[in-house]
Design a protein around this motif. Structure first.
Motif, mmCIF file in Angstrom:
data_model
loop_
_atom_site.group_PDB
_atom_site.id
_atom_site.type_symbol
_atom_site.label_atom_id
_atom_site.label_comp_id
_atom_site.label_asym_id
_atom_site.label_seq_id
_atom_site.Cartn_x
_atom_site.Cartn_y
_atom_site.Cartn_z
ATOM 1 N N ASP A 163 -16.882 -27.857 23.844
ATOM 2 C CA ASP A 163 -15.473 -27.894 23.441
ATOM 3 C C ASP A 163 -15.059 -26.598 22.753
ATOM 4 O OD1 ASP A 163 -15.183 -30.444 24.433
ATOM 5 O OD2 ASP A 163 -15.473 -31.435 22.494
ATOM 6 N N SER A 164 -15.973 -26.008 21.982
ATOM 7 C CA SER A 164 -15.636 -24.767 21.270
ATOM 8 C C SER A 164 -15.397 -23.625 22.254
ATOM 9 C CB SER A 164 -16.747 -24.397 20.284
ATOM 10 O OG SER A 164 -17.926 -24.019 20.961
ATOM 11 N N ILE A 165 -16.119 -23.628 23.377
ATOM 12 C CA ILE A 165 -15.895 -22.600 24.403
ATOM 13 C C ILE A 165 -14.508 -22.778 25.018
ATOM 14 C CG2 ILE A 165 -16.703 -21.677 26.609
ATOM 15 C CD1 ILE A 165 -19.508 -22.695 25.832
ATOM 16 N N ALA A 166 -14.165 -24.027 25.340
ATOM 17 C CA ALA A 166 -12.846 -24.300 25.927
ATOM 18 C C ALA A 166 -11.724 -23.909 24.972
ATOM 19 C CB ALA A 166 -12.751 -25.781 26.299
ATOM 20 N N LEU A 167 -11.908 -24.166 23.693
ATOM 21 C CA LEU A 167 -10.886 -23.800 22.709
ATOM 22 C C LEU A 167 -10.746 -22.289 22.592
ATOM 23 C CD1 LEU A 167 -11.660 -26.433 19.918
ATOM 24 C CD2 LEU A 167 -9.617 -26.328 21.360
ATOM 25 N N GLN A 168 -11.878 -21.571 22.666
ATOM 26 C CA GLN A 168 -11.808 -20.115 22.599
ATOM 27 C C GLN A 168 -11.079 -19.549 23.816
ATOM 28 O OE1 GLN A 168 -12.740 -18.326 19.910
ATOM 29 N NE2 GLN A 168 -11.835 -16.545 20.928
ATOM 30 N N MET A 169 -11.252 -20.200 24.964
ATOM 31 C CA MET A 169 -10.530 -19.757 26.164
ATOM 32 C C MET A 169 -9.030 -19.972 26.020
ATOM 33 S SD MET A 169 -13.113 -21.092 29.184
ATOM 34 C CE MET A 169 -12.055 -20.527 30.518
ATOM 35 N N GLU A 170 -8.633 -20.956 25.212
ATOM 36 C CA GLU A 170 -7.216 -21.148 24.945
ATOM 37 C C GLU A 170 -6.648 -19.933 24.206
ATOM 38 O OE1 GLU A 170 -4.969 -23.609 25.571
ATOM 39 O OE2 GLU A 170 -6.434 -24.513 26.925
ATOM 40 N N VAL A 171 -7.509 -19.287 23.405
ATOM 41 C CA VAL A 171 -7.081 -18.121 22.637
ATOM 42 C C VAL A 171 -7.100 -16.866 23.503
ATOM 43 C CG1 VAL A 171 -7.612 -16.645 20.655
ATOM 44 C CG2 VAL A 171 -7.896 -19.138 20.481
ATOM 45 N N GLU A 172 -8.210 -16.677 24.268
ATOM 46 C CA GLU A 172 -8.394 -15.419 25.007
ATOM 47 C C GLU A 172 -7.895 -15.492 26.454
ATOM 48 O OE1 GLU A 172 -12.018 -13.093 22.938
ATOM 49 O OE2 GLU A 172 -12.666 -14.709 24.283
ATOM 50 N N GLY A 173 -7.522 -16.688 26.916
ATOM 51 C CA GLY A 173 -7.013 -16.803 28.269
ATOM 52 C C GLY A 173 -8.063 -17.346 29.221
ATOM 53 N N PRO A 174 -7.674 -17.760 30.439
ATOM 54 C CA PRO A 174 -8.592 -18.388 31.399
ATOM 55 C C PRO A 174 -9.721 -17.476 31.866
ATOM 56 C CG PRO A 174 -6.459 -17.922 32.416
ATOM 57 C CD PRO A 174 -6.287 -17.709 30.954
ATOM 58 N N ALA A 175 -9.558 -16.152 31.729
ATOM 59 C CA ALA A 175 -10.636 -15.230 32.097
ATOM 60 C C ALA A 175 -11.644 -15.069 30.968
ATOM 61 C CB ALA A 175 -10.070 -13.859 32.478
ATOM 62 N N GLY A 176 -11.337 -15.670 29.816
ATOM 63 C CA GLY A 176 -12.219 -15.521 28.668
ATOM 64 C C GLY A 176 -12.136 -14.132 28.079
ATOM 65 N N GLY A 177 -13.067 -13.846 27.214
ATOM 66 C CA GLY A 177 -13.121 -12.541 26.554
ATOM 67 C C GLY A 177 -14.448 -12.411 25.838
ATOM 68 N N SER A 178 -14.566 -11.411 25.001
ATOM 69 C CA SER A 178 -15.850 -11.160 24.333
ATOM 70 C C SER A 178 -16.277 -12.336 23.456
ATOM 71 C CB SER A 178 -15.754 -9.882 23.495
ATOM 72 O OG SER A 178 -14.735 -10.012 22.497
ATOM 73 N N GLN A 179 -15.318 -12.944 22.760
ATOM 74 C CA GLN A 179 -15.662 -14.066 21.890
ATOM 75 C C GLN A 179 -16.043 -15.309 22.699
ATOM 76 O OE1 GLN A 179 -16.004 -14.112 18.461
ATOM 77 N NE2 GLN A 179 -15.892 -11.909 18.858
#
Length: 464
Positions: free
Chosen positions: A144-160
């Motif tokens: 869930d924490s990964i999915a929440l971080q993707m909400e911040v950095e976008g669907p492509a993800g990011g460094s975090q």
């Protein structure tokens, strides 16, 4: 079982109390303490062993059974301490209502409590009927924490987001045995689906390589969980993906581990020649002394010993020990290899080669290094049970096997241990007139439910 004197009963009760106190000091679960009591004190009825593992008096157990009956909407006829005493010492079997209530109280099968008639074999384990085996919320929170971080950095993800995936991998590895393989596998699938989704988005070459490697490790881990859950085709598919993504991304540790795991799965399918071919490939890919030791012990020993190649098996054991001694890597790192596993594989090889004395020594060492109830403990105990059978100690072999079945809930019982327990049954079946303890073990094994399939929520990543 012959009658036991009152004096002997008191001695057994004091011994059980010491085992319980030592178990509490060591942080063992009640289930593990109960298994240890029944293993070390075979004269004691299993029901009494479980009662004393909780530190309960007969009056306390009677109250708990009465409460369980009320929870079932049944009238309580008034259970006396004397009746419980007869169950524990006089060979009296409880009624079906009391049997079901006892199963509810202890959250285990009545078979394990020694209070079931033959009609109870094959019924679901009480823990599979709503009693939680473990708290899976922390495991699910990781993804869930990964999915929440993707909400911040976008669907492509990011460094975090990628850092969160790295931490998730470490969490899955360090909590490997804390959840049934089907539960862990479903959660790793969910995590991998997020990584596959990020790979479908535009990425820099560097970020894509990192994501492909992460997808490879998640695939390798899925392969291991699929094998533990008796899914051989799924194991080969996921491990093959891990090997390919490791090779493509230049992560030889991932590639070597994945091919080595494929070799082990193949060996458990009885394809020894194919397993050795995969072991040779894994050895070429292995990075570092520790992984080289792992490949020699993990992949080579079993098929070589089973093929009767004693000289080659002993050479593999020597190489494994030498590389283990030379290893400077952290043995607690991701999918590391430790002394307990080394002794486990050495013990099994010696057993196959007809040296039960050496097998016992290695199996006992491996068992002592693992937490009671863990997968490694169960594997070592199963090998030790087969060693007892080889030494014509059927009672000791069955007692060890039952300690596994009484301690490890069926969903957490890995395929490797299941296979060893069924092999033990084959070892004991050579006796044309097996005793009641052997027949009871056979019934217990027959009643084991099959693993539920892992819930799949991610496609196999192609890494493109």
């Amino acid at each position: 079982m012959p009658p036991i004197s009152r004096r002997r009963r008191a001695e057994l009760a004091r011994a059980a109390a010491r085992i319980r106190i030592e178990g509490q000091r060591s942080g063992r679960s009640v289930e593990a303490v109960a298994a240890e009591i029944t293993r070390l004190l075979p004269e004691m009825h299993p029901l009494q062993g479980w009662r004393l593992a909780y530190g309960w008096t007969r009056r306390q157990l009677a109250d708990a059974v009465s409460e369980a009956l009320r929870a079932r909407g049944q009238a309580d006829p008034g259970l006396s301490e004397a009746r419980i005493c007869r169950w524990e010492h006089n060979g009296v079997t409880p009624s079906s209502d009391y049997t079901a209530a006892l199963a509810d109280v202890f959250a285990i099968s009545p078979v394990c409590l020694g209070v079931a008639g033959q009609d109870w074999y094959g019924r679901p384990h009480p823990r599979e009927q709503g009693v939680p085996m473990a708290n899976h919320a922390p495991l699910k929170a990781v993804t869930d924490s990964i999915a929440l971080q993707m909400e911040v950095e976008g669907p492509a993800g990011g460094s975090q987001t990628r850092e969160h995936v790295h931490r998730a991998l470490d969490y899955y590895a360090t909590h490997y045995g804390n959840h049934p393989p089907t539960v862990m596998g479903a959660e790793v699938h969910r995590c991998r689906s997020l990584v596959v989704g990020m790979l479908a988005r535009p990425q820099t070459d560097r970020d894509r390589t990192e994501l492909r490697t992460l997808a490879g490790w998640l695939s390798a881990l899925l392969g291991d969980f699929a094998f533990s859950a008796s899914d051989y085709p799924g194991a080969h598919i996921h491990l093959g993906t891990g090997a390919r993504l490791g090779t493509d991304g230049g992560d030889m540790h991932l590639a070597g581990w994945s091919v080595g795991a494929q070799s082990m799965v193949t060996a458990f399918q009885g394809r020894d020649t194919d397993a050795l071919e995969l072991a040779a490939q894994a050895s070429e890919l292995a990075s570092g002394a520790l992984q080289q030791a792992q490949i020699a012990a993990w992949c080579e020993l079993r098929p070589l010993a089973r093929m009767g190649l004693e000289r080659e098996a002993r050479d593999a054991a020597r190489r494994a020990q030498l590389r283990m001694d030379a290893a400077e890597e952290d043995r607690a790192n991701r999918w590391g290899f430790d002394a307990a596993e080394m002794h486990q594989h050495l013990g099994e090889a010696h057993l196959t080669l007809g040296d039960p004395a050496a097998a016992r020594q290695h199996a006992e060492t491996a068992r002592g290094l693992k937490r009671i109830g863990s997968g490694g403990w169960a594997a070592a105990t199963a090998i030790l049970a087969r060693t007892a059978a080889a030494e014509h100690d059927a009672n000791g072999a069955c007692s060890l096997a039952n300690s596994i079945l009484d301690t490890v809930p069926p969903p957490s019982l890995r395929e490797t241990t299941r296979r060893r327990l069924h092999a033990l049954h084959g070892d004991l079946a050579v006796d044309s007139r097996p005793g009641p303890i052997v027949r009871s073990l056979a019934d217990h094994l027959h009643s084991l439910p099959a693993h539920a399939p892992i819930q799949q929520s991610s496609p196999e990543p192609n890494g493109s």
